[in-house]
Write an enzyme that holds these catalytic residues in place. Structure first.
Site, short mmCIF file in Angstrom:
data_model
loop_
_atom_site.label_atom_id
_atom_site.label_comp_id
_atom_site.label_asym_id
_atom_site.label_seq_id
_atom_site.Cartn_x
_atom_site.Cartn_y
_atom_site.Cartn_z
CE1 TYR A 1 -3.15 2.98 0.98
CE2 TYR A 1 -2.57 2.62 3.29
CZ TYR A 1 -3.22 3.36 2.32
OH TYR A 1 -3.96 4.45 2.68
CG ASN B 1 8.53 -11.30 6.80
OD1 ASN B 1 8.74 -11.97 5.81
ND2 ASN B 1 8.15 -10.03 6.74
CG ASP C 1 11.64 -14.23 0.86
OD1 ASP C 1 10.48 -13.77 0.77
OD2 ASP C 1 11.90 -15.43 1.00
CB THR D 1 4.80 1.34 13.56
OG1 THR D 1 3.54 1.38 14.24
CG2 THR D 1 5.63 0.26 14.24
CG PHE E 1 7.71 0.99 2.10
CD1 PHE E 1 7.03 1.93 2.85
CD2 PHE E 1 8.37 1.42 0.96
CE1 PHE E 1 7.00 3.27 2.48
CE2 PHE E 1 8.36 2.75 0.57
CZ PHE E 1 7.68 3.67 1.34
CE1 TYR F 1 4.36 -3.99 12.04
CE2 TYR F 1 3.01 -2.65 13.51
CZ TYR F 1 3.72 -2.79 12.33
OH TYR F 1 3.80 -1.73 11.46
NE ARG G 1 -5.60 3.40 17.79
CZ ARG G 1 -5.93 3.35 19.08
NH1 ARG G 1 -6.14 4.45 19.77
NH2 ARG G 1 -6.03 2.19 19.68
N1 LIG Z 1 -0.42 0.88 7.14
C1 LIG Z 1 -0.16 1.50 8.29
O1 LIG Z 1 -1.03 2.16 8.89
C2 LIG Z 1 1.23 1.44 8.88
C3 LIG Z 1 1.48 2.12 10.10
C4 LIG Z 1 2.76 2.08 10.65
C5 LIG Z 1 3.77 1.40 9.97
N2 LIG Z 1 3.51 0.73 8.82
C6 LIG Z 1 4.61 0.01 8.16
O2 LIG Z 1 4.72 0.48 6.83
C7 LIG Z 1 5.15 -0.55 5.96
C8 LIG Z 1 4.21 -0.65 4.78
O3 LIG Z 1 2.88 -0.86 5.28
P1 LIG Z 1 1.68 -1.21 4.28
O4 LIG Z 1 0.42 -0.89 4.98
O5 LIG Z 1 1.99 -0.63 2.94
O6 LIG Z 1 1.83 -2.80 4.23
P2 LIG Z 1 1.56 -3.80 3.01
O7 LIG Z 1 1.33 -5.15 3.62
O8 LIG Z 1 0.53 -3.26 2.09
O9 LIG Z 1 2.96 -3.81 2.24
C9 LIG Z 1 4.08 -4.54 2.68
C10 LIG Z 1 4.71 -5.20 1.49
O10 LIG Z 1 5.88 -5.91 1.92
C11 LIG Z 1 5.93 -7.17 1.26
N3 LIG Z 1 6.74 -8.07 2.10
C12 LIG Z 1 6.49 -8.45 3.38
N4 LIG Z 1 7.50 -9.23 3.84
C13 LIG Z 1 8.40 -9.34 2.82
C14 LIG Z 1 9.65 -10.01 2.68
N5 LIG Z 1 10.17 -10.74 3.67
N6 LIG Z 1 10.32 -9.90 1.51
C15 LIG Z 1 9.79 -9.16 0.49
N7 LIG Z 1 8.62 -8.51 0.57
C16 LIG Z 1 7.93 -8.60 1.73
C17 LIG Z 1 4.47 -7.57 1.09
O11 LIG Z 1 4.27 -8.52 0.05
C18 LIG Z 1 3.79 -6.23 0.83
O12 LIG Z 1 3.72 -5.96 -0.56
C19 LIG Z 1 5.25 -1.81 6.81
O13 LIG Z 1 6.60 -1.97 7.19
C20 LIG Z 1 4.40 -1.48 8.03
O14 LIG Z 1 4.85 -2.17 9.17
C21 LIG Z 1 2.26 0.73 8.26
#
Ligand SMILES: NC(=O)c1ccc[n+]([C@@H]2O[C@H](COP(=O)([O-])OP(=O)(O)OC[C@H]3O[C@@H](n4cnc5c(N)ncnc54)[C@H](O)[C@@H]3O)[C@@H](O)[C@H]2O)c1
Length: 325
Positions: A10, A91, A50, A116, A72, A140, A218
């Site tokens: 995302y 992971n 990965d 986060t 990300f 997490y 939030r």
């Molecule tokens: N969405 C939120 O509100 C939020 C808030 C705080 C932090 N975050 C952090 O932001 C980042 C992105 O969040 P998001 O909502 O876009 O998540 P998301 O799940 O949409 O995107 C994460 C991507 O990482 C890929 N991925 C996961 N593990 C992997 C690995 N080992 N190797 C290769 N690819 C891998 C997934 O396939 C996915 O496409 C994450 O690190 C999340 O922890 C998100």
């Protein structure tokens, strides 16, 4: 060339689009465990695999002149991390360390990292500033805090310069990209899916919190504002800036019921709710003090109105009623 891990996800795909629109060269690494092939921009080379795969990373850095990484990629469901912590630590941390080691070996020493507000745990003061104690309440949050600590040591020992961006609640849609997680645990997509008739009712977890309407509060930050902060964090590192940890939020909190009521107004749909027991470890308020981002990055969120944030997601969802499916 910027390596974006998690670029099929995302926030990663929105940020990649912004980087490309600014003329940056981007290469994407994602294992598609949670992301969407359809969210990938066609103009950036994509490697499926990965982040912990050393051979794959070497291939990427030998085929492209990578000089910085925006990382990300992670698993990001709080509840899942409580049930299966091993998966999260392997992971996010084990593979994360392998990624960092590989980057340093290949002389990539500028890193923007997705951290986060879950690293803070139960807040002692609101709004939460960067020097608030970090005591995560779930695996997490710990996985992200471990990565912050590891990057600090790698900075001292190997000269890795990083910006850890601690996002609050990411939301909204940007052009062709919207939020589509399976399962979806975030409030706004779930409320709008109910408005679309995809689900019959929205669960409200707890209505007895010490907040004005009893539901948790939030800080919602639009994904385009997050993307902008990543571009600025990269500029900070490129101009020789030191490692930083920076909150990204609007600095304004909305309760669960306020979000649902605003969604009713935006969509014109009734949206039924059901009160459920509170979820363990859900703090009553999480609101960012985002002043430091302004000071260091000159960043100021542009999408501050909840209604316009919801409208952007709603517009996307009307065109993608089943997400990317
Ligand atoms: N969405 C939120 O509100 C939020 C808030 C705080 C932090 N975050 C952090 O932001 C980042 C992105 O969040 P998001 O909502 O876009 O998540 P998301 O799940 O949409 O995107 C994460 C991507 O990482 C890929 N991925 C996961 N593990 C992997 C690995 N080992 N190797 C290769 N690819 C891998 C997934 O396939 C996915 O496409 C994450 O690190 C999340 O922890 C998100």
């Amino acid at each position: 060339m910027i390596l974006v891990t998690g670029g099929a996800g995302y926030i990663g795909s929105v940020t990649t689009n912004v980087l490309l629109s600014r003329g940056e060269n981007v290469v994407i690494l994602d294992n598609l465990s949670r992301g969407h092939r359809l969210a990938l921009p066609t103009s950036a080379p994509f490697y499926e695999g990965d982040i912990g795969d050393r051979q794959l990373l070497r291939r990427i850095t030998s085929e492209h002149q990578v000089d910085a990484c925006i990382h990300f990629a992670a698993l990001a469901y709080v509840g899942e991390s409580v049930v299966d912590p091993a998966r999260y630590f392997h992971n996010n941390v084990e593979q994360g360390i392998r990624l960092l080691d590989g980057l340093i070996e290949d002389n990539v020493k500028q890193l923007v990292f997705s951290s986060t507000c879950a690293t803070y745990g139960e807040p002692q003061t609101i709004p939460i500033s960067e020097d608030h104690p970090q005591k995560p309440t779930n695996p997490y949050g710990w996985s992200k805090l471990f990565m912050e600590r590891i990057m600090e040591s790698y900075d001292q020992a190997y000269g890795l310069k990083f910006v850890a961006l601690r996002y609050f609640n990411a939301c909204g849609a940007a052009g062709p990209v919207g939020e589509d997680h399976d399962p979806e645990t975030h409030l706004i997509p779930n409320v709008l899916r109910a408005a679309l008739g995809k689900t019959s009712v929205v669960s409200v977890f707890g209505d007895n919190y010490p907040t004005p309407d009893g539901t948790p509060i939030r800080d919602y930050i639009h994904v385009s504002d997050l993307a902008d902060a990543h571009v600025r964090a990269l500029e900070h590192l490129r101009s020789g800036g030191k490692s930083e940890r920076i909150n990204l939020g609007n600095g304004h909190g909305y309760s669960v019921l306020e979000v649902i009521e605003t969604a009713r107004q935006v969509t014109g749909k009734p949206i039924a709710t059901k009160i459920e027991p509170p979820r363990p470890g859900d703090p009553s308020r999480l609101v960012a003090d985002a002043q430091y981002a302004r000071t260091v990055l000159g960043w100021k969120p542009q999408h501050t109105e909840l209604a316009s944030i919801l409208q952007s997601d709603w517009d996307w969802r009307l065109n993608h009623p089943d997400g990317y499916a």
